[in-house]
Design an enzyme around this catalytic site. Structure first.
Site, mmCIF file in Angstrom:
data_model
loop_
_atom_site.group_PDB
_atom_site.id
_atom_site.type_symbol
_atom_site.label_atom_id
_atom_site.label_comp_id
_atom_site.label_asym_id
_atom_site.label_seq_id
_atom_site.Cartn_x
_atom_site.Cartn_y
_atom_site.Cartn_z
ATOM 1 C CB SER A 69 -0.867 43.588 0.287
ATOM 2 O OG SER A 69 -0.195 44.567 1.000
ATOM 3 C CE LYS A 72 -0.611 47.526 0.096
ATOM 4 N NZ LYS A 72 0.654 47.023 0.615
ATOM 5 C CE1 TYR A 197 -3.127 50.017 2.264
ATOM 6 C CE2 TYR A 197 -2.921 50.128 4.661
ATOM 7 C CZ TYR A 197 -2.518 49.604 3.450
ATOM 8 O OH TYR A 197 -1.514 48.667 3.412
ATOM 9 C CE1 TYR A 249 3.989 44.557 -0.188
ATOM 10 C CE2 TYR A 249 3.757 42.345 0.676
ATOM 11 C CZ TYR A 249 3.235 43.580 0.414
ATOM 12 O OH TYR A 249 1.950 43.835 0.746
ATOM 13 C CB VAL A 267 0.254 40.356 5.907
ATOM 14 C CG1 VAL A 267 1.528 40.997 5.416
ATOM 15 C CG2 VAL A 267 -0.806 41.390 6.248
HETATM 16 N N1 GLU Z 1 -2.979 45.818 5.910
HETATM 17 C C1 GLU Z 1 -1.610 45.441 5.800
HETATM 18 C C2 GLU Z 1 -0.706 46.566 6.230
HETATM 19 O O1 GLU Z 1 -0.940 47.666 5.857
HETATM 20 C C3 GLU Z 1 -1.330 45.066 4.392
HETATM 21 C C4 GLU Z 1 0.084 44.568 4.206
HETATM 22 C C5 GLU Z 1 0.177 43.318 3.374
HETATM 23 O O2 GLU Z 1 -0.791 42.592 3.177
HETATM 24 O O3 GLU Z 1 1.273 43.050 2.913
HETATM 25 O O4 GLU Z 1 0.223 46.389 6.929
#
Ligand code: GLU
Length: 314
Positions: A69, A72, A197, A249, A267
């Site tokens: 993430s 992003k 993505y 989050y 994650v």
């Molecule tokens: N590639 C992970 C997903 O889409 C990213 C989520 C994250 O790092 O929080 O679930």
């Protein structure tokens, strides 16, 4: 880049790493992506980078992990450079959700059906669709180039195992993307957008790369050595605002209160922090709490923020 190893800051960081590592026992790796489930839990690394490019590292700072993430932040910066804020924020909102990172709930019942912010999965997929390029290779190349440039590391690349693992099992992300297509929030081909993505999430870095990127963002988008303006200062400001409000989050509020620095978790256990006008910090600790944030990583940042007065909410 000057890498400082043996000095007082390094010794202090090393001690904090050792104190925080035991928290990893209470967490779990991100088992929903099979390639990440195999990563050892007892890892904790950190690097800090000041605005002159001086780096100090401790613990498992050479350990390599995927951005997940954290990517992003970079696609948001690139989409803002490509289109400007009006187009980007027509596609995604600016509000925290209070929901888990991959939640679909509010997408359906809020009007308009627009992802609440670019740091949740739905928002990041919508932003990914905005990246300019003639085909998916070109679009992904532009994301990778920005990441390489911001990290001052031309070798950053995709971890193919992590990419395929997520591509095969990313059913939740697929459902978010198809829902977005259904409500006209994606222009491109759904599978193409998802491919970009999954690839951006699988870009592999170490703590030093994150610290350097955090420092460039803290420096208003100017590269530390050359002063080249890679991203506009106002877009870096927006990115840091999203990091504070949405970077952890549904744990973002607690992190703002207890640590108080702009940061984005992934994650894989990585955390990118960017402290305006001061420094960047990169942390990795693969064992996560129930919200998907690195447990020992959060503890380490809390210690650093407390002892070095890093909170921006002084
Ligand atoms: N590639 C992970 C997903 O889409 C990213 C989520 C994250 O790092 O929080 O679930």
């Amino acid at each position: 880049m000057v890498v400082v190893k043996a000095n007082e800051i390094q010794a202090q960081l090393q001690q904090w790493v050792e104190e925080c590592l035991p928290w990893a026992e209470k967490g779990e790796t991100a088992g929903y992506i099979p390639a990440l489930d195999k990563v050892p839990r007892d890892i904790l690394g950190v690097a800090i980078c000041d605005l002159e490019g001086n780096v100090v590292e401790a613990g498992d700072s050479d350990f390599e992990f995927s951005l997940q993430s954290i990517s992003k932040v970079f696609t948001l910066l690139l989409a803002l450079e490509d289109h400007g804020p009006e187009v980007v924020f027509n596609r995604v909102g600016m509000e925290p959700t209070g929901d888990p990172f991959n939640s679909i709930a509010k997408l359906e019942y809020l009007r308009p059906n627009k992802p609440l912010n670019p740091m949740i999965n739905a928002g990041a997929i919508a932003v990914c669709d905005l990246i300019k390029g003639n085909n998916i290779e070109e679009k992904f190349d532009r994301i990778r180039n920005l990441v390489r440039k911001l990290a001052n590391n031309p070798h950053i690349d995709l971890d193919q195992k992590v990419y395929f693992s997520e591509k095969q099992t990313g059913h939740r992300n697929r459902s978010l993307a198809y829902f977005l297509k259904d409500v006209d929030r994606l222009d491109g081909d759904v599978e193409d957008t998802l491919d970009i993505y999954f690839k951006q999430c699988a870009l592999t870095v170490c703590c030093r790369d994150l610290a350097y990127m955090g420092a460039v963002i803290a420096n208003g988008g100017k590269l530390l050595e050359t002063g080249e303006q890679v991203v506009r200062p106002e877009y870096c400001r927006m990115a840091k605002a999203f990091m504070v409000t949405c970077g952890f989050y549904n744990g973002s509020g607690q992190f703002a209160v207890e640590v108080g620095i702009p940061a984005k978790s992934g994650v894989s256990g990585g955390i990118l922090s960017s402290i305006p006008g001061r420094m960047g910090i990169g942390v990795v600790g693969p064992a996560l709490d129930d919200k998907g944030n690195s447990l020992s990583g959060e503890m380490l940042l809390a210690k650093m923020a407390r002892h070095w007065n890093l909170s921006i909410f002084v």
